[in-house]
Design a protein around this motif. Sequence first.
Motif: not given
Length: 640
Positions: A596-606
């Motif tokens: 999930l972090s990878a799919l959001h460019d390294g952000a905290i997963p939603p």
Amino acid sequence: MRRPPRDTEESARRITRRSLLAGAGMLGFMAVLGGRMRHMQVDQADAFRLLAEENRINIRLLPPARGLIFDRGGALIAGNAQNYRVVVVREDAGEIEETMARLRALVPISDENSERAMKEIMRRSPFVPVTVADQLDWADVSEVAVNAPALPGVTPEVGLTRHYPLGSDFAHIVGYVGPVSDYDLSKIEDPEPVLQIPGFQIGKVGLEAKLEDDLRGEAGTKRIEVNAGGRVMRELSRQEGIAGGDVQLTIDHRLQNFTQARLGAESAASVVMDVRTGDLLAMASAPSFDPNKFVRGISVADYAMLTENDHRPLANKTVQGLYPPGSTFKMVTALAALEAGVVTAGETIYCPGYKELGQRRFHCWKRGGHGWTDLHGSLKGSCDVYYYELAERVGIENISAMARKLGIGIRHDLPMSAVAEGIAPTKQYKRERHGQEWLVGDSLNASIGQGYVLASPLQLAVMAARLATGEGIKPRLVKSVNGVEQPVETEGPLGLGPTTLQQIRSGMYGVMNERGGTAYRSRIVADDMQLCGKTGTSQVRSVVVRNADVPWEERDHALFVCFAPADNPRIAVSVIVEHGGGGSAVAAPVARDIMLSALHDGAIPPLDAYPSSQRRQQEDLFSSLLIRRPDGATPPSEKA
């Protein structure tokens, strides 16, 4: 008594003759001396002028600035920090022991460092500058400069030393640098002069070592004037060296940091890969270490803490670690059987909880058995007996060939230290390595990723990416070197039927998203991010007992591989937690968070991507992680 005139004349003649001989000798000597003086002053004037100039002028090498290393977005991973240091030239220092004693009264030099410096000074040529103290502050350097007349041969300098601003996040990928050792020089046939400079740093492990030629640069020179006592009077000229080339990686520093933080204190590893390009977006090995300690000279106590830790923080588990892949290997066995035509996706095989082979029973993890199950159900529920049957039909040679096609048992070409090849065993392998013939029971063990099969987290990520795309994509770690883009490589289509691959993907989808799937609890509820995955638990002992009843080092490894989104794959992830227990309970939740972090460019997963009953738990987890978010990232193309 008066001498006769004849005697007087004879005596006068002798005196005259002797005078003439003496005069001739003196004239000859003066002629020779004059000729010699002319030869030295006129004919050899240039040579003696050069000797005098060399006594007055010294030429010293200037170490080049080492190339910088950036992440894919331009965040600095390895840079150069200003370093105040003091060097000593033995031939100019006079009584070296006295000079060192006076120097130690001015700047902090420990007994250990002083002894090491003295050994280095005596070992090196007398004209070579030796660093005796570094990492000094401005006050120390000023103190040395003020007391320069009492410190012959001692010079304060400003140089550069390697610095890793993101600390432990990239330790296993980038590695670290250190001073050139005699061992390093022994490996180089014709070492460059700059390598002879004491304290000059070169890459020791990781990318720093593998890309040393690109990162090192070329040395410069400076001409300095010295007085009779060896004191530097002034700098006459300087030719700066050529800085090393900058390197940009495919790694995303935000995703790398999240992955490293999510693995936490476990002995674990994870690899994140872009399935379309092969770009490695994160390669985390836990626990990690601070590479800056090695650059500055790690203490004996700190090094002992690293080497004596049973979680092996110095090992890069992503590429060096080899593990039985467990049930994550079942896709390999299934594809080999489907491609060989010995089974169809709809064919059912009965699982009573074991398979008998001669006098031995090979058990399924589910003691009561799965009953009649087909390919989809065997992946979804991870039925071992189903794959025992396939192995007996298809044979180890076909399984091994499929494993290599998917990236297992192959050493992937990455600029990292000790990249392991893994093992996709064959009958010949066992004969050569163990001196024994292959048994059918060996094939049954291999079919579920046990026995002789070994794979690294990198290989498992490559396998997941190839299953997702059907392409023989190769992993890529370096995006560009000195501005030159590195090629994206692929072996081309795997040659597997699209229907066959879709049947495997369907089973992996069921693992995550259908009730009864072994990783259903770790599903993603967002429709555009659903996972296809496979759990794995590999045994490290032959006797089956509960993990809770044995020491940590005897517990099972937990594994998980996946790709997402299910309908349009972009990212592949592999996770292994050494001695973590079950893959579904331990590795799958970690892989989901990293995905999930990878799919959001390294952000905290939603949080809304998780089942509602798990969101509060995930929120608490993320708030406890050490997340590093450096600012001011500058792409290499925009650097001054």
